[in-house]
Design a protein around this motif. Structure first.
Motif, PDB file in Angstrom:
ATOM      1  N   TYR A  80     -13.637  12.011   2.195  1.00 19.37           N
ATOM      2  CA  TYR A  80     -12.360  11.907   1.488  1.00 19.37           C
ATOM      3  C   TYR A  80     -12.322  10.616   0.678  1.00 19.37           C
ATOM      4  CZ  TYR A  80     -10.984  15.441   4.871  1.00 19.37           C
ATOM      5  OH  TYR A  80     -10.923  16.586   5.630  1.00 19.37           O
ATOM      6  N   THR A  81     -11.734  10.695  -0.504  1.00 16.44           N
ATOM      7  CA  THR A  81     -11.423   9.492  -1.269  1.00 16.44           C
ATOM      8  C   THR A  81      -9.971   9.166  -0.969  1.00 16.44           C
ATOM      9  OG1 THR A  81     -12.974  10.087  -3.009  1.00 16.44           O
ATOM     10  CG2 THR A  81     -11.263   8.474  -3.574  1.00 16.44           C
ATOM     11  N   VAL A  82      -9.725   7.911  -0.595  1.00 12.59           N
ATOM     12  CA  VAL A  82      -8.380   7.498  -0.197  1.00 12.59           C
ATOM     13  C   VAL A  82      -7.964   6.292  -1.036  1.00 12.59           C
ATOM     14  CG1 VAL A  82      -6.933   6.716   1.716  1.00 12.59           C
ATOM     15  CG2 VAL A  82      -8.800   8.334   2.146  1.00 12.59           C
ATOM     16  N   VAL A  83      -6.812   6.412  -1.670  1.00 13.69           N
ATOM     17  CA  VAL A  83      -6.247   5.326  -2.469  1.00 13.69           C
ATOM     18  C   VAL A  83      -4.986   4.839  -1.763  1.00 13.69           C
ATOM     19  CG1 VAL A  83      -5.235   4.696  -4.695  1.00 13.69           C
ATOM     20  CG2 VAL A  83      -7.184   6.276  -4.605  1.00 13.69           C
ATOM     21  N   ALA A  84      -4.911   3.519  -1.534  1.00 17.49           N
ATOM     22  CA  ALA A  84      -3.735   2.918  -0.899  1.00 17.49           C
ATOM     23  C   ALA A  84      -2.819   2.343  -1.976  1.00 17.49           C
ATOM     24  CB  ALA A  84      -4.161   1.819   0.069  1.00 17.49           C
ATOM     25  N   LYS A  85      -1.547   2.680  -1.882  1.00 17.37           N
ATOM     26  CA  LYS A  85      -0.514   2.174  -2.793  1.00 17.37           C
ATOM     27  C   LYS A  85       0.555   1.487  -1.963  1.00 17.37           C
ATOM     28  CE  LYS A  85      -1.829   4.162  -6.738  1.00 17.37           C
ATOM     29  NZ  LYS A  85      -2.081   3.424  -7.949  1.00 17.37           N
ATOM     30  N   PHE A  86       1.111   0.432  -2.487  1.00 18.50           N
ATOM     31  CA  PHE A  86       2.163  -0.320  -1.805  1.00 18.50           C
ATOM     32  C   PHE A  86       3.404  -0.309  -2.671  1.00 18.50           C
ATOM     33  CE2 PHE A  86      -1.801  -1.585  -0.077  1.00 18.50           C
ATOM     34  CZ  PHE A  86      -1.553  -1.795   1.265  1.00 18.50           C
ATOM     35  N   ARG A  87       4.541  -0.047  -2.026  1.00 19.24           N
ATOM     36  CA  ARG A  87       5.787   0.088  -2.775  1.00 19.24           C
ATOM     37  C   ARG A  87       6.859  -0.855  -2.244  1.00 19.24           C
ATOM     38  NH1 ARG A  87       5.534   3.670  -6.293  1.00 19.24           N
ATOM     39  NH2 ARG A  87       7.722   4.072  -6.555  1.00 19.24           N
ATOM     40  N   ASN A  88       7.710  -1.257  -3.151  1.00 15.88           N
ATOM     41  CA  ASN A  88       8.930  -1.977  -2.838  1.00 15.88           C
ATOM     42  C   ASN A  88      10.056  -1.112  -3.385  1.00 15.88           C
ATOM     43  OD1 ASN A  88      11.075  -3.689  -2.519  1.00 15.88           O
ATOM     44  ND2 ASN A  88      10.419  -5.162  -4.049  1.00 15.88           N
ATOM     45  N   GLY A  89      10.619  -0.273  -2.522  1.00 13.56           N
ATOM     46  CA  GLY A  89      11.614   0.690  -2.996  1.00 13.56           C
ATOM     47  C   GLY A  89      10.942   1.658  -3.953  1.00 13.56           C
TER      48      GLY A  89
END
Length: 189
Positions: A80-89
């Motif tokens: 699997y290719t996994v992309v991590a994203k981080f959010r503020n709201g």
């Protein structure tokens, strides 16, 4: 001498000490400007998971402090290719991590699974030659190696040094630093 230790001067001194201690204790390294991504600003860690050989990307959103743990289904023998994203709201904070890539590092801990993690090429190459880990490849040997498998994903801020090899059940380790964000995902077949 009495003027030095009168009640007014003692109250003023205590007030100054209280304010100083409060200001210093609310900052990580002595300055709010040093922390490019304050812990309090991250609300979600989102993993975009794509099984190799497919075009379907599934989204797993961990909401920090809200309870509830997303479950990621993984198939043994698949990659699997996994992309991590981080959010503020509603705002994507991932670019802030990329902009300060030398100050961040991700640790992928699979304590009850047998999964190999490879950090992929991208724009998250640190000055020390290591990658933050925003884009990875997971080779799943056995997703469920013990009851209740999980992924504990930790974003570290300002580590003194990083190592991207496997350490125990975790892919990646650090010396020093502080946790910017942490998420837990259940794993299943």
């Amino acid at each position: 001498m009495n003027k030095l230790f009168n009640t007014k001067n003692i109250i003023k001194l205590l007030a100054i000490l209280f304010i100083t201690i409060t200001v210093v204790s609310c900052q990580r390294d002595g300055s709010a400007e040093e922390d490019d991504l304050p812990q309090e600003e991250l609300t979600n860690i989102v993993l975009l998971v794509t099984e190799e050989g497919t075009t379907s990307t599934l989204t797993y959103d961990y909401s920090i402090g809200a309870g509830g743990i997303p479950t990621i289904p993984l198939k043994d023998g698949k990659s699997y290719t996994v992309v991590a994203k981080f959010r503020n709201g509603n705002e994507d904070a991932t670019q802030e991590i990329i902009d300060a890539k030398n100050e961040h590092f991700l640790i992928f801990d699979f304590p009850k699974s047998n999964i190999t993690v490879t950090r992929l090429d991208g724009n998250d190459l640190r000055n020390d030659g290591k990658r933050v880990g925003l884009r990875t490849k997971w080779d799943v040997v056995k997703a469920v190696d013990s009851p209740s498998p999980l992924l504990k994903l930790t974003l570290i801020h300002a580590p003194e040094s990083v190592n991207d090899t496997k350490s125990g059940t975790a892919w990646g380790s650090v010396v020093g630093g502080e946790t910017d964000a942490e998420a837990t995902y259940n794993l299943t077949n």
